[in-house]
Design a protein around this motif. Sequence first.
Motif, PDB file in Angstrom:
ATOM      1  N   SER A 129      73.975  82.868  25.456  1.00 36.03           N
ATOM      2  CA  SER A 129      73.344  81.610  25.853  1.00 36.03           C
ATOM      3  C   SER A 129      74.415  80.531  25.921  1.00 36.03           C
ATOM      4  N   GLU A 176      67.696  85.218  17.755  1.00 39.88           N
ATOM      5  CA  GLU A 176      66.769  86.111  18.433  1.00 39.88           C
ATOM      6  C   GLU A 176      67.498  86.848  19.554  1.00 39.88           C
ATOM      7  N   GLY A 236      70.506  87.114  28.391  1.00 39.98           N
ATOM      8  CA  GLY A 236      69.599  88.037  29.050  1.00 39.98           C
ATOM      9  C   GLY A 236      69.031  87.522  30.361  1.00 39.98           C
ATOM     10  N   CYS A 237      69.293  86.262  30.673  1.00 36.43           N
ATOM     11  CA  CYS A 237      68.802  85.650  31.912  1.00 36.43           C
ATOM     12  C   CYS A 237      69.574  86.225  33.102  1.00 36.43           C
ATOM     13  N   PRO A 292      67.135  88.799  22.954  1.00 35.01           N
ATOM     14  CA  PRO A 292      66.131  89.009  24.009  1.00 35.01           C
ATOM     15  C   PRO A 292      65.780  90.487  24.199  1.00 35.01           C
TER      16      PRO A 292
END
Length: 159
Positions: free
Chosen positions: A104, A67, A46-47, A69
């Motif tokens: 990630s 998790e 999500g970055c 995002p």
Amino acid sequence: MSIDKITGFLASAKLFSGLSPPELERIGNRMELLDFRAGDTVIGEGCADRALYMIVTGSLQALLLKEIPGRREQRPSPVRLNRMQAGEWFGEYALMDGRAASCSVVTTEESRVLRIGGAAFDELMAMEGRMAGVVYRNLALHFVERLRAKDKELDLMLV
């Protein structure tokens, strides 16, 4: 790490196969060298980090963490998508489409990576037509190779 060592490293990477030493040096001059400890997150799902990363040493894994995002739901467990070693690269999806990171990337041991930001990459590709042709062709071949491998995995699951 000297520019000669960076250029030598880039010359050994499939992504830059076919580029001349001066072209590799121009890319190398735009890259920054980053060091990470084991367990560090290089990119978070999500970055909005639009950059290309080349693994110099160490190993990393691409993960979908438990998790998610921006959402309340969670995955039942983390999902390992890929394990990457020296000479491989990541970040190419966001580099190409400008969207947030789809997963990630976390180090599994001390690692050293080279990073070129999206703006610097775009500028080089716009100024260097031959370089752009070679790099984009290599990226396309990489994407096709990855799709063929996934097709084969899917086929094996359905048999």
